[in-house]
Design a protein around this motif. Structure first.
Motif: not given
Ligand SMILES: [Mn+2]
Length: 328
Positions: A12-36
């Protein structure tokens, strides 16, 4: 066709946080990103963006050529260093924050919410919010349930990203992590616009002639233990281009031998460092073997780095597999 009924429980806390995120939002990847990782990162990023949340997508390594067909791949920025903090940082398919190449530390401020969404059983739980589902075949399965839970829509572009996530992490729906649920989700994603033939074509039929010849040469160099239960391939430093390794899941070839229970790819990456990909078929838990060498992963697919020469690393792994098979 509707969504598969037995969906995952999104915290539930994830839904609360991401349904209307406030501020700057970053989706961050890793080294050697794969298809998933990429399919989950871009799929969730597009869903947030379509719902009106401006997002930044970034990672320490560029998107491999083989994944550039993903709709939205061009949005993923390659960062060598982080410049300034974000309010919400979302990591998908990332068991260990060290895989961000120092970027997470760079973007994590005192009040940053770090969201950790992953299916690796050895996830380190580094987030402010952690959602870990080791039963999911791919993190893409989790994002598939997350998007509607947030009230967002799955477009054809998002469906293609999530379908690719499932496709690559299940070895084209061949590995033991492929469940009825995986296939129902895949079917639903196709109904929503993913095109299986186009995805498979982009992933597996984009070879250049010289890549096919190189593959033939490497297959001739696969080695097998006397009892036939272990097979491996050694790659000396600089012997194979990076783009080739990203496009070819080389370790699947030693694994494809009938008698083989554990397979590995050993790649010399510099002075005395060997990167290892391990695969198994159920009898040997290569996740545990990788963990013993400081790495980790799943029972049938894992990785680690070993300090030493190629032959030293090979011998150490052969001993570890023999132990796991109860042969010593
Ligand atoms: Mn994954």
């Amino acid at each position: 066709m509707g969504r598969p009924e037995e969906g995952l429980r999104v915290p539930r806390e994830l839904v609360k946080l991401l349904s209307r995120p406030r501020g700057r939002v970053l989706l961050l990847g890793t080294v050697q990103p794969d298809g998933d990782l990429l399919g989950s990162q871009i799929g969730l990023g597009l869903a947030l963006a379509n719902a009106g949340t401006p997002v930044t997508l970034a990672g320490p390594h560029p998107v491999p050529d083989v994944f550039r067909f993903l709709p939205g791949a061009a949005l993923v920025e390659r960062w060598e260093v982080a410049t300034g903090s974000f309010d919400v940082v979302i990591l998908v398919d990332c068991p260990d924050p060290s895989r961000t190449g120092g970027l997470l530390e760079g973007v994590r401020g005192a009040t940053t919410s770090v969201v950790n969404i992953d299916h690796h059983p050895d996830n380190k739980g580094y987030g402010t919010v952690n959602w870990i589902e080791p039963e999911a075949s791919a993190t893409g399965e989790m994002v598939y349930d997350l998007i509607p839970a947030l009230g967002f829509k799955v477009t054809a572009e998002i469906a293609t990203n999530l379908f690719t996530a499932l496709h690559t992490d299940t070895g084209s729906f061949r590995y033991s992590n492929t469940t009825a649920r995986t296939l129902r989700i895949a079917a639903d994603l196709v109904a929503q616009g993913a095109r299986p033939a186009a995805v498979a074509g982009a992933l597996y039929e984009g070879r250049r002639v010289e890549d096919l010849r190189r593959l033939a040469d490497l297959l001739g160099r696969v080695e097998v233990s006397p009892d036939g239960q272990v097979a491996w391939l050694l790659l000396p430093h600089g012997s194979v281009p990076e783009s080739f390794l990203e496009a070819e899941d080389l370790v699947t070839y030693p694994r494809s031998i009938a008698s083989v229970k554990a397979a590995f790819l050993l790649r010399e990456v510099g002075a005395g460092r060997v990167k290892v990909s391990l695969r198994a078929k159920g009898e040997v838990n290569v996740g545990k073997i990788a963990a013993a060498f400081g790495g980790g992963g799943h029972a049938n697919a894992a990785g680690c780095t070993i300090l030493g020469s190629l032959s030293e690393a090979r011998d150490a792994l052969l001993r570890a597999v023999a132990d796991a098979l109860g042969k010593r």
